[in-house]
Design an enzyme around this catalytic site. Structure first.
Site, PDB file in Angstrom:
ATOM      1  N   LYS A 175       0.820  -1.221   0.000  1.00 25.54           N
ATOM      2  CA  LYS A 175       0.000   0.000   0.000  1.00 25.54           C
ATOM      3  C   LYS A 175       0.860   1.281   0.000  1.00 25.54           C
ATOM      4  O   LYS A 175       0.380   2.350  -0.312  1.00 25.54           O
ATOM      5  CB  LYS A 175      -1.005   0.005   1.156  1.00 25.54           C
ATOM      6  N   ASP A 176       2.155   1.153   0.339  1.00 24.75           N
ATOM      7  CA  ASP A 176       3.060   2.318   0.305  1.00 24.75           C
ATOM      8  C   ASP A 176       3.646   2.567  -1.082  1.00 24.75           C
ATOM      9  O   ASP A 176       4.319   3.569  -1.299  1.00 24.75           O
ATOM     10  CB  ASP A 176       4.258   2.103   1.255  1.00 24.75           C
ATOM     11  N   ARG A 223      -7.259   8.824   4.065  1.00 23.15           N
ATOM     12  CA  ARG A 223      -8.354   7.859   3.871  1.00 23.15           C
ATOM     13  C   ARG A 223      -9.024   7.516   5.206  1.00 23.15           C
ATOM     14  O   ARG A 223     -10.247   7.521   5.329  1.00 23.15           O
ATOM     15  CB  ARG A 223      -7.776   6.582   3.226  1.00 23.15           C
ATOM     16  N   ARG A 224      -8.208   7.231   6.218  1.00 18.40           N
ATOM     17  CA  ARG A 224      -8.772   6.893   7.537  1.00 18.40           C
ATOM     18  C   ARG A 224      -9.458   8.105   8.153  1.00 18.40           C
ATOM     19  O   ARG A 224     -10.525   7.992   8.748  1.00 18.40           O
ATOM     20  CB  ARG A 224      -7.667   6.371   8.464  1.00 18.40           C
ATOM     21  N   ARG A 242       2.350  10.256  12.855  1.00 18.19           N
ATOM     22  CA  ARG A 242       3.351   9.759  11.913  1.00 18.19           C
ATOM     23  C   ARG A 242       4.365   8.871  12.615  1.00 18.19           C
ATOM     24  O   ARG A 242       4.435   8.837  13.821  1.00 18.19           O
ATOM     25  CB  ARG A 242       4.084  10.960  11.297  1.00 18.19           C
ATOM     26  N   ARG A 297       4.261   5.172  16.653  1.00 11.41           N
ATOM     27  CA  ARG A 297       2.867   5.620  16.738  1.00 11.41           C
ATOM     28  C   ARG A 297       2.171   5.059  17.974  1.00 11.41           C
ATOM     29  O   ARG A 297       1.392   5.744  18.623  1.00 11.41           O
ATOM     30  CB  ARG A 297       2.107   5.207  15.461  1.00 11.41           C
ATOM     31  N   CYS A 337      -2.196  12.219  -7.274  1.00 13.41           N
ATOM     32  CA  CYS A 337      -2.524  13.080  -6.122  1.00 13.41           C
ATOM     33  C   CYS A 337      -2.953  12.194  -4.959  1.00 13.41           C
ATOM     34  O   CYS A 337      -3.550  11.152  -5.164  1.00 13.41           O
ATOM     35  CB  CYS A 337      -3.644  14.033  -6.525  1.00 13.41           C
TER      36      CYS A 337
END
Length: 304
Positions: free
Chosen positions: A81-82, A126-127, A144, A150, A235
């Site tokens: 996903k990164d 998104r979250r 972050r 985190r 974007c």
């Protein structure tokens, strides 16, 4: 047969190293010799700015891309996903490993805040958008750093909770007993999947890694990433996507939100597995024609 040591590039966080070790073990079980090369990424060093302000899609993968182009490493292991939907010239996807848990979860200090006012931490647009869509009277703050950082920040803060990918915490045994499954939240495209990339002309590594490829996981993440690429155009936006194979069918859910979570455009479709070519693109086009074009313009303008 050619034999050489495969140099595996990885970020140096605990989770990234876990992922790299997993690939290393699989390759060594196939009879290959490997060595790990940990590299620090800009995304890990610059922790005081939200990701989208750093202005690079693929901030976590860029350092490893450069190391590969400079021939310091042969392959790199990423949380898929990164990884940007467009890879640098000369670098290709070599293997998608079998996907783990796709869900987002909430780590919290008690749930009585859900119906009242609350503060939730996440570094993901998104979250943030999906949380505010469901809990419009809550506040979302930026969070972050790697998983361990985190979790520590949450502990040291007065926030009510923070959102994490279940897979990341499960992989390094950090998932606490107390957490909330956010099964209403659509995950990031390719969440829970690991990707190994290699150089396009490196036939030795490409052949070695082809044995690690998981066919069903690969089909699903490619549909999700197709959806993302078609919507985004480079974007960063609040986009969720999940494709799942059941029998001979694929079910897909994709969402695009406004940054404040107020607007939501969703697509949900089921097709035959054999018809999966360009499925993600068609789903994205449906979202774009349904108000998504206008919403993406608005998102791009406000993130400038």
């Amino acid at each position: 047969m050619e034999s050489r040591t495969i140099r595996i590039g990885t970020r140096d966080s605990e989770l990234a190293l876990w992922q790299a070790h997993t690939v290393q073990n699989k390759l060594e079980n196939l009879g290959h010799t490997t060595t790990l090369v940990p590299v620090k990424s800009t995304g890990d060093i610059v922790l005081d700015k939200p990701l989208y302000e750093l202005g690079i899609t693929g901030i976590f993968t860029k350092t490893l891309d450069i190391a590969m182009i400079n021939n310091d490493i042969d392959i790199a292991v990423h949380s898929m996903k990164d990884v940007p939907t467009a890879l640098p010239k000369g670098i290709v996807e070599a293997a998608v490993l079998e996907r783990a848990n796709t869900k987002d979860i909430l780590l919290h200090k008690g749930l009585d805040f859900l119906d009242a006012k609350g503060t939730i931490a996440t570094g993901s647009l998104r979250r943030q958008a999906q949380w505010l869509h469901k809990y419009p009277n809550h506040q979302v703050v930026d969070l972050r750093g790697n998983v361990n950082t985190r979790m520590q920040k949450l502990k040291d803060s007065d926030w009510n909770g923070a959102i994490f990918a279940a897979a990341g915490l499960e992989r390094i045994n950090l998932k606490p007993k107390e957490y909330l499954d956010l099964d209403w939240m659509v995950p990031a495209p390719a969440q829970g999947a690991m990707l190994v990339v290699a150089k396009e002309k490196d036939t030795y590594c490409l052949e070695a890694l082809s044995h690690l490829d998981h066919a069903d996981s690969k089909i699903c993440v490619h549909i999700e990433r197709e959806f993302l690429r078609e919507l985004e155009g480079g974007c960063t936006a609040p986009i969720g996507a999940l494709a799942e194979i059941e029998g001979d069918q694929i079910h897909f859910t994709g969402v695009l939100f406004s940054l404040d979570g107020k607007d939501k455009i969703e697509v949900s479709k089921t097709i035959k597995l054999e018809d999966n070519k360009n499925f993600g693109i068609h789903c994205a086009q449906e979202v774009l024609n349904n108000g998504g074009k206008k919403l993406m313009k608005k998102i791009k303008a406000s993130l400038k």
